[in-house]
Write an enzyme that holds these catalytic residues in place. Structure first.
Site, PDB file in Angstrom:
ATOM      1  CB  SER A  59      27.974  27.218  54.782  1.00  0.00           C
ATOM      2  OG  SER A  59      26.600  27.010  54.600  1.00  0.00           O
TER       3      SER A  59
HETATM    4  N1  SAH Z   1      22.766  30.163  54.077  1.00  0.00           N
HETATM    5  C1  SAH Z   1      22.784  30.117  55.514  1.00  0.00           C
HETATM    6  C2  SAH Z   1      23.031  28.730  56.067  1.00  0.00           C
HETATM    7  C3  SAH Z   1      21.835  27.957  56.015  1.00  0.00           C
HETATM    8  S1  SAH Z   1      21.678  26.471  56.939  1.00  0.00           S
HETATM    9  C4  SAH Z   1      23.740  31.118  56.118  1.00  0.00           C
HETATM   10  O1  SAH Z   1      24.405  31.852  55.367  1.00  0.00           O
HETATM   11  O2  SAH Z   1      23.794  31.218  57.340  1.00  0.00           O
HETATM   12  C5  SAH Z   1      20.291  25.867  56.043  1.00  0.00           C
HETATM   13  C6  SAH Z   1      19.002  26.578  56.311  1.00  0.00           C
HETATM   14  O3  SAH Z   1      18.026  26.061  55.418  1.00  0.00           O
HETATM   15  C7  SAH Z   1      18.449  26.359  57.705  1.00  0.00           C
HETATM   16  O4  SAH Z   1      18.255  27.589  58.347  1.00  0.00           O
HETATM   17  C8  SAH Z   1      17.125  25.618  57.462  1.00  0.00           C
HETATM   18  O5  SAH Z   1      16.104  25.972  58.379  1.00  0.00           O
HETATM   19  C9  SAH Z   1      16.782  26.065  56.063  1.00  0.00           C
HETATM   20  N2  SAH Z   1      15.866  25.200  55.295  1.00  0.00           N
HETATM   21  C10 SAH Z   1      15.773  23.845  55.278  1.00  0.00           C
HETATM   22  N3  SAH Z   1      14.826  23.437  54.414  1.00  0.00           N
HETATM   23  C11 SAH Z   1      14.304  24.559  53.848  1.00  0.00           C
HETATM   24  C12 SAH Z   1      13.285  24.808  52.876  1.00  0.00           C
HETATM   25  N4  SAH Z   1      12.600  23.813  52.312  1.00  0.00           N
HETATM   26  N5  SAH Z   1      13.022  26.090  52.537  1.00  0.00           N
HETATM   27  C13 SAH Z   1      13.698  27.117  53.122  1.00  0.00           C
HETATM   28  N6  SAH Z   1      14.653  26.948  54.050  1.00  0.00           N
HETATM   29  C14 SAH Z   1      14.966  25.686  54.408  1.00  0.00           C
END
Ligand code: SAH
Length: 212
Positions: A59
């Protein structure tokens, strides 16, 4: 490239919008460049999201600071993160809380984040591969929950994993743009505040979006 100078410059810019000094201090020490692929490292201190592979993103620093600050962490909390991604947000939380439980649905990202966070020395982060039920009920309740992927509606199933008085921050909206909500769980009713607009990749699963 001088990452440290770029990092200092970014944090200086964030100071005008983010009041929480503890969050900014942690971000001023954490190497965001280590959490992005080599070809993105020169952009690590631009205030923008960056691709981390498999269609996912780390993000935007401003949004990370805003979400983290909204949780009001004091160091004693148990925090749940949905969407480990690169592990950057989890590392920030780990500096500000007692324990971070983070779940990721893509095995390759979970594995990479676990190994990076381990090599950076974090002992208070547990990275789990997501199961069918959203969140991580096995270790609930949590004092704070941060959802780092966009949901079509507030995921009630996560509110169940929060203590009374606990805070959850989550983007809610369409697949392409969302509003960031901070929800404080009450005994009878919850208090909902909007923190502004945002754009996140989709939260996938039973209580969220279908995989595209
Ligand atoms: N917090 C992260 C950014 C995440 S992007 C950072 O600091 O880099 C969002 C992430 O959520 C992705 O990797 C995606 O695979 C994951 N995601 C999507 N749906 C999800 C779910 N139901 N449970 C766990 N992870 C999920």
């Amino acid at each position: 490239m001088d990452f440290e100078a770029a990092r200092t410059e970014l944090i200086k810019r964030l100071t005008t919008e983010i009041r929480d000094k503890r969050v900014l201090k942690v971000m001023s020490r954490l190497p965001r460049e280590s959490f992005v692929p080599p070809e993105e490292q020169h952009l690590a201190y631009e205030d923008i999201p960056l691709p981390i592979g498999l269609g996912q993103t780390i993000s935007q620093p401003y949004i990370i600071a805003l979400m983290t600050a909204s949780l009001g962490l004091t160091g004693k909390e148990r925090v749940l993160e949905i969407g480990t991604g690169s592990g950057y947000q989890a590392a920030i939380l780990a500096e500000l809380a007692r324990l971070v439980v983070t779940v990721e649905r893509l095995p390759a990202l979970a594995k990479e984040a676990r190994s990076l966070l381990g090599s950076l020395g974090y002992k208070n982060i547990k990275v789990h591969l997501a199961e069918l039920t959203l969140g991580w009920p096995a270790e609930a309740p949590y004092d704070a929950i941060i959802v780092t992927a966009g949901a079509p509606k507030v995921p009630d199933i996560l509110l169940k994993q929060l203590v009374i008085g606990g805070r959850m921050v989550t983007p809610v909206g369409s697949r392409y743009e969302q509003e960031l909500y901070k929800i404080t769980k009450g005994r009878d009713k919850n208090v909902v505040q909007s923190l502004g607009g945002c754009r996140f990749v989709s939260l996938i699963g039973e209580s969220a979006w279908e995989e595209e």
